[in-house]
Write a protein that holds these residues in place. Structure first.
Motif, PDB file in Angstrom:
ATOM      1  N   GLY A  78       0.789  -1.223   0.000  1.00  0.00           N
ATOM      2  CA  GLY A  78       0.000   0.000   0.000  1.00  0.00           C
ATOM      3  C   GLY A  78       0.822   1.276   0.000  1.00  0.00           C
ATOM      4  N   GLY A  79       2.140   1.171  -0.053  1.00  0.00           N
ATOM      5  CA  GLY A  79       2.991   2.345  -0.053  1.00  0.00           C
ATOM      6  C   GLY A  79       3.168   2.979  -1.418  1.00  0.00           C
ATOM      7  N   VAL A  80       2.951   2.199  -2.467  1.00  0.00           N
ATOM      8  CA  VAL A  80       3.058   2.701  -3.840  1.00  0.00           C
ATOM      9  C   VAL A  80       1.638   2.786  -4.401  1.00  0.00           C
ATOM     10  CG1 VAL A  80       3.906   2.191  -6.163  1.00  0.00           C
ATOM     11  CG2 VAL A  80       5.360   1.717  -4.179  1.00  0.00           C
ATOM     12  N   PRO A  81       1.244   3.955  -4.893  1.00  0.00           N
ATOM     13  CA  PRO A  81      -0.120   4.106  -5.425  1.00  0.00           C
ATOM     14  C   PRO A  81      -0.370   3.180  -6.617  1.00  0.00           C
ATOM     15  CG  PRO A  81       1.000   6.242  -5.280  1.00  0.00           C
ATOM     16  CD  PRO A  81       2.023   5.188  -5.007  1.00  0.00           C
ATOM     17  N   SER A  82      -1.603   2.699  -6.705  1.00  0.00           N
ATOM     18  CA  SER A  82      -2.004   1.875  -7.839  1.00  0.00           C
ATOM     19  C   SER A  82      -3.507   1.980  -8.002  1.00  0.00           C
ATOM     20  CB  SER A  82      -1.611   0.406  -7.611  1.00  0.00           C
ATOM     21  OG  SER A  82      -2.355  -0.147  -6.533  1.00  0.00           O
ATOM     22  N   PHE A  83      -3.975   1.518  -9.135  1.00  0.00           N
ATOM     23  CA  PHE A  83      -5.406   1.455  -9.399  1.00  0.00           C
ATOM     24  C   PHE A  83      -5.816   0.004  -9.180  1.00  0.00           C
ATOM     25  CE2 PHE A  83      -3.782   5.055 -11.769  1.00  0.00           C
ATOM     26  CZ  PHE A  83      -4.600   6.058 -11.274  1.00  0.00           C
ATOM     27  N   ARG A  84      -6.181  -0.299  -7.932  1.00  0.00           N
ATOM     28  CA  ARG A  84      -6.472  -1.678  -7.519  1.00  0.00           C
ATOM     29  C   ARG A  84      -7.817  -2.146  -8.036  1.00  0.00           C
ATOM     30  NH1 ARG A  84      -3.624  -3.662  -2.310  1.00  0.00           N
ATOM     31  NH2 ARG A  84      -1.874  -2.234  -2.310  1.00  0.00           N
ATOM     32  N   VAL A  85      -7.807  -3.399  -8.430  1.00  0.00           N
ATOM     33  CA  VAL A  85      -9.031  -4.086  -8.805  1.00  0.00           C
ATOM     34  C   VAL A  85      -9.503  -4.900  -7.610  1.00  0.00           C
ATOM     35  CG1 VAL A  85      -9.969  -5.893 -10.308  1.00  0.00           C
ATOM     36  CG2 VAL A  85      -8.484  -4.116 -11.261  1.00  0.00           C
ATOM     37  N   THR A  86      -8.562  -5.579  -6.942  1.00  0.00           N
ATOM     38  CA  THR A  86      -8.890  -6.332  -5.733  1.00  0.00           C
ATOM     39  C   THR A  86      -7.623  -6.552  -4.916  1.00  0.00           C
ATOM     40  OG1 THR A  86     -10.085  -8.269  -4.858  1.00  0.00           O
ATOM     41  CG2 THR A  86      -8.648  -8.657  -6.751  1.00  0.00           C
ATOM     42  N   ASP A  87      -7.822  -6.756  -3.619  1.00  0.00           N
ATOM     43  CA  ASP A  87      -6.751  -7.031  -2.675  1.00  0.00           C
ATOM     44  C   ASP A  87      -7.266  -8.158  -1.788  1.00  0.00           C
ATOM     45  OD1 ASP A  87      -4.901  -7.081  -0.580  1.00  0.00           O
ATOM     46  OD2 ASP A  87      -4.759  -4.908  -0.461  1.00  0.00           O
ATOM     47  N   GLU A  88      -6.716  -9.344  -1.984  1.00  0.00           N
ATOM     48  CA  GLU A  88      -7.218 -10.534  -1.303  1.00  0.00           C
ATOM     49  C   GLU A  88      -6.066 -11.324  -0.699  1.00  0.00           C
ATOM     50  OE1 GLU A  88      -9.514 -12.801  -4.118  1.00  0.00           O
ATOM     51  OE2 GLU A  88     -10.623 -11.036  -4.775  1.00  0.00           O
ATOM     52  N   ALA A  89      -6.375 -12.327   0.076  1.00  0.00           N
ATOM     53  CA  ALA A  89      -5.349 -13.165   0.696  1.00  0.00           C
ATOM     54  C   ALA A  89      -4.450 -13.821  -0.353  1.00  0.00           C
ATOM     55  CB  ALA A  89      -6.013 -14.230   1.575  1.00  0.00           C
TER      56      ALA A  89
END
Length: 139
Positions: free
Chosen positions: A8-19
């Protein structure tokens, strides 16, 4: 760089963040809506992915491919991974590229494009995220 995105320290355009991994837009997409899927743990190549992680990671890749097609009204998708040779970032990652008939992509020549601005990128990420099927066993 990808470890920074996962943390989470580098910006991005996330689609999903999962295990099982994180999916986000490629900043130099082959076509708009091109998503990268990375495992949460730093691994360099597919050979480094533990066997017990295969189902979860590739299950996520599969779901992202379905979401790219559905969310972007794409005719299909191109799913690819480089190991060592042509691997521009030394972190395991899978490309999920939206395809349409006649889009001009031939062989392994990957022309790159750019988003007009952050709002356009957020729009593409949001469309894919909204179409992402739930993981089996999750709500």
């Amino acid at each position: 760089m990808f470890c920074g995105i996962v943390a989470g320290g580098v910006p991005s355009f996330r689609v999903t963040d999962e295990a099982d991994g994180v999916a986000f837009l490629d900043t130099r997409p082959v076509f708009k809506g091109h998503v990268l899927v990375v495992p949460r743990t730093h691994l360099v190549t597919l050979a480094d992915l533990p066997p017990e992680s295969l189902a979860g990671y590739f299950g996520l890749v599969r779901r992202v491919a379905l979401a790219v097609e559905t969310g972007l009204d794409a005719g299909g998708s191109f799913v690819a991974m480089n190991n060592k040779v042509s691997q521009s970032v030394p972190h395991l990652h899978t490309h999920v590229v939206p395809r349409t008939k006649g889009d001009g992509l031939r062989g392994f020549f990957w022309p790159r494009t750019r988003y007009a601005d952050d709002d356009e990128a957020r729009s593409y990420a949001g469309r894919v995220a909204a179409a992402l099927p739930s993981a089996p066993g999750r709500v």
